[in-house]
Design a protein around this motif. Structure first.
Motif, PDB file in Angstrom:
ATOM      1  N   VAL A   1       0.862  -1.183   0.000  1.00  0.00           N
ATOM      2  CA  VAL A   1       0.000   0.000   0.000  1.00  0.00           C
ATOM      3  C   VAL A   1       0.893   1.226   0.000  1.00  0.00           C
ATOM      4  CG1 VAL A   1      -1.774   1.302   1.222  1.00  0.00           C
ATOM      5  CG2 VAL A   1      -1.832  -1.202   1.247  1.00  0.00           C
ATOM      6  N   GLY A   2       0.675   2.111  -0.966  1.00  0.00           N
ATOM      7  CA  GLY A   2       1.479   3.311  -1.082  1.00  0.00           C
ATOM      8  C   GLY A   2       0.843   4.513  -0.406  1.00  0.00           C
ATOM      9  N   LYS A   3       1.280   5.692  -0.802  1.00  0.00           N
ATOM     10  CA  LYS A   3       0.910   6.923  -0.101  1.00  0.00           C
ATOM     11  C   LYS A   3      -0.387   7.550  -0.593  1.00  0.00           C
ATOM     12  CE  LYS A   3       3.850   9.709  -3.199  1.00  0.00           C
ATOM     13  NZ  LYS A   3       5.002  10.642  -3.269  1.00  0.00           N
ATOM     14  N   HIS A   4      -0.867   7.141  -1.758  1.00  0.00           N
ATOM     15  CA  HIS A   4      -2.040   7.794  -2.334  1.00  0.00           C
ATOM     16  C   HIS A   4      -3.330   7.059  -1.982  1.00  0.00           C
ATOM     17  CE1 HIS A   4       0.639  10.396  -4.510  1.00  0.00           C
ATOM     18  NE2 HIS A   4       1.195   9.384  -5.147  1.00  0.00           N
ATOM     19  N   PRO A   5      -4.463   7.754  -2.026  1.00  0.00           N
ATOM     20  CA  PRO A   5      -5.739   7.081  -1.739  1.00  0.00           C
ATOM     21  C   PRO A   5      -6.062   5.971  -2.735  1.00  0.00           C
ATOM     22  CG  PRO A   5      -5.984   9.461  -1.555  1.00  0.00           C
ATOM     23  CD  PRO A   5      -4.636   9.217  -2.144  1.00  0.00           C
ATOM     24  N   LEU A   6      -5.683   6.135  -3.986  1.00  0.00           N
ATOM     25  CA  LEU A   6      -5.980   5.133  -5.009  1.00  0.00           C
ATOM     26  C   LEU A   6      -4.797   4.195  -5.174  1.00  0.00           C
ATOM     27  CD1 LEU A   6      -7.733   7.336  -7.729  1.00  0.00           C
ATOM     28  CD2 LEU A   6      -8.797   5.885  -5.985  1.00  0.00           C
TER      29      LEU A   6
ATOM     30  N   TYR B   1      -2.199   8.276  -7.778  1.00  0.00           N
ATOM     31  CA  TYR B   1      -2.315   6.848  -7.495  1.00  0.00           C
ATOM     32  C   TYR B   1      -0.951   6.179  -7.411  1.00  0.00           C
ATOM     33  CZ  TYR B   1      -1.338   6.127 -12.523  1.00  0.00           C
ATOM     34  OH  TYR B   1      -0.749   6.108 -13.773  1.00  0.00           O
ATOM     35  N   ASP B   2      -0.943   5.055  -6.736  1.00  0.00           N
ATOM     36  CA  ASP B   2       0.186   4.131  -6.751  1.00  0.00           C
ATOM     37  C   ASP B   2      -0.206   2.961  -7.638  1.00  0.00           C
ATOM     38  OD1 ASP B   2       2.254   4.949  -4.516  1.00  0.00           O
ATOM     39  OD2 ASP B   2       0.263   5.234  -3.643  1.00  0.00           O
TER      40      ASP B   2
ATOM     41  N   LEU C   1      -8.547  -2.270  -8.105  1.00  0.00           N
ATOM     42  CA  LEU C   1      -8.324  -0.948  -7.524  1.00  0.00           C
ATOM     43  C   LEU C   1      -8.906  -0.884  -6.120  1.00  0.00           C
ATOM     44  CD1 LEU C   1      -7.428   2.074  -8.130  1.00  0.00           C
ATOM     45  CD2 LEU C   1      -9.826   2.468  -8.759  1.00  0.00           C
ATOM     46  N   MET C   2      -8.155  -0.256  -5.218  1.00  0.00           N
ATOM     47  CA  MET C   2      -8.661   0.070  -3.888  1.00  0.00           C
ATOM     48  C   MET C   2      -8.696   1.584  -3.740  1.00  0.00           C
ATOM     49  SD  MET C   2      -9.521  -2.553  -2.003  1.00  0.00           S
ATOM     50  CE  MET C   2      -9.484  -1.921  -0.331  1.00  0.00           C
ATOM     51  N   ASP C   3      -9.851   2.093  -3.338  1.00  0.00           N
ATOM     52  CA  ASP C   3      -9.986   3.524  -3.058  1.00  0.00           C
ATOM     53  C   ASP C   3     -10.028   3.692  -1.545  1.00  0.00           C
ATOM     54  OD1 ASP C   3     -10.588   6.177  -2.787  1.00  0.00           O
ATOM     55  OD2 ASP C   3     -12.404   6.136  -4.035  1.00  0.00           O
ATOM     56  N   ARG C   4      -8.978   4.271  -0.988  1.00  0.00           N
ATOM     57  CA  ARG C   4      -8.850   4.454   0.454  1.00  0.00           C
ATOM     58  C   ARG C   4      -9.114   5.905   0.870  1.00  0.00           C
ATOM     59  NH1 ARG C   4      -6.311   0.150   2.927  1.00  0.00           N
ATOM     60  NH2 ARG C   4      -5.607  -1.502   1.507  1.00  0.00           N
ATOM     61  N   SER C   5      -9.827   6.652   0.023  1.00  0.00           N
ATOM     62  CA  SER C   5     -10.052   8.069   0.310  1.00  0.00           C
ATOM     63  C   SER C   5     -11.171   8.310   1.313  1.00  0.00           C
ATOM     64  CB  SER C   5     -10.375   8.818  -0.988  1.00  0.00           C
ATOM     65  OG  SER C   5     -11.572   8.319  -1.579  1.00  0.00           O
TER      66      SER C   5
END
Length: 290
Positions: free
Chosen positions: A40-45, A75-76, A104-108
């Motif tokens: 999991v990276g730094k961006h919401p997507l 995104y990452d 895709l995962m949206d973590r926003s």
């Protein structure tokens, strides 16, 4: 002396050796084969993908959104090596139980949202950012119709024609003829639509074009299956015009590079975590140091 004709058994059983180029990853059951958490990276997507036509759809969409100024589309993009079976890891299967890229995962938001199937991802992003999908009902419906056209048609191109023409362990004339006929019919469908319309939904560039172009644009340029001459792709003049027009878009050029692992090293950005990666982390720049 010819082989005896194939007679299907009463009950089908899996022959692991009879799968052609993808025999090592094809199987008749779903689910994970091994435990593996996804990064999991730094961006919401967070995108988990590979630069196949289905993967390119989504990276093009994300780059187009960023080009419009939607900073929330940062995104990452993590590389999923489907030839190695990464799509069967437990973390990936949690996002896409169908074990196909892209996912895709949206973590926003307060709770992460998983989105799988490339068409669903395009629609989700278009709705989330209010872009590349018309608001007016007639144009919106036209865009959605062509999006679903692609989702229903591409299996005949990839899993049908592409498999039997390029990847099957031996050539079957009937199968190749059957799917070549269907692919040429599809190209004619597109050619007739694009004769009177700049883009598939009409005058505007939409998610319909982003869905169709990675498949049929590549085919029109002879870039997939080595089948350009076989299918006489040059005859579809309107498809050629549309293909060239989209290929010139800067966001499309960037989107094609993300998660790419073949071709010119300068066109390969295995992972994408920042816009600057296109300038500093393509394979021509990092490979000599590894």
């Amino acid at each position: 002396m010819t082989d005896a004709p194939y007679v299907p058994p009463k009950v089908w059983t899996w022959n692991k050796e009879n799968g052609g180029q993808f025999a090592s990853i094809n199987r008749p059951i779903a689910g994970a084969t091994h435990d593996k958490e996804l990064p999991v990276g730094k961006h919401p997507l967070q995108l988990y993908s590979l630069a196949t036509p289905n993967g390119v759809k989504v990276t093009v969409m994300l780059e187009e959104l960023l080009a419009l100024g939607h900073r929330g589309a940062e995104y990452d993009a993590w590389l999923i090596k489907i030839g190695n079976g990464d799509q069967f890891g437990s973390g990936f299967v949690d996002i896409n139980p169908n074990s196909k890229i892209p996912a895709l995962m949206d973590r926003s938001g307060p709770e992460p949202v998983r989105i799988f199937e490339s068409g669903s991802i395009l629609f989700y992003l278009a709705e989330k950012f209010g872009a590349f999908l018309p608001k007016e009902i007639k144009a919106r419906t036209e865009a959605m119709s062509w999006l679903f056209w692609q989702m229903g048609s591409a299996p005949y191109l990839g899993g049908g024609f592409g498999h039997f023409y390029a990847y099957a362990p031996f050539k079957i004339e009937y199968a190749i003829d059957r799917f070549a006929m269907e692919v040429k019919r599809q190209l004619d469908v597109l050619d007739r639509r694009l004769a009177d319309n700049e883009y598939l939904a009409g005058k505007d560039y939409t998610i319909a074009d982003m869905a169709v172009w990675p498949w049929y644009g590549a085919l029109a340029k002879g870039l997939v299956y080595g089948a350009g001459e076989f299918l006489s792709v040059q005859d579809y003049k309107n498809v050629q015009r549309w293909t060239d027009q989209i290929a010139k878009r800067p966001a499309v050029k960037r989107g094609r590079m993300v998660n790419r692992v073949s071709g010119d090293p300068a066109s390969q950005l295995h992972e994408r975590h920042d816009a600057s990666d296109f300038e500093t982390k393509t394979q021509d720049k990092i490979a000599p140091a590894t």
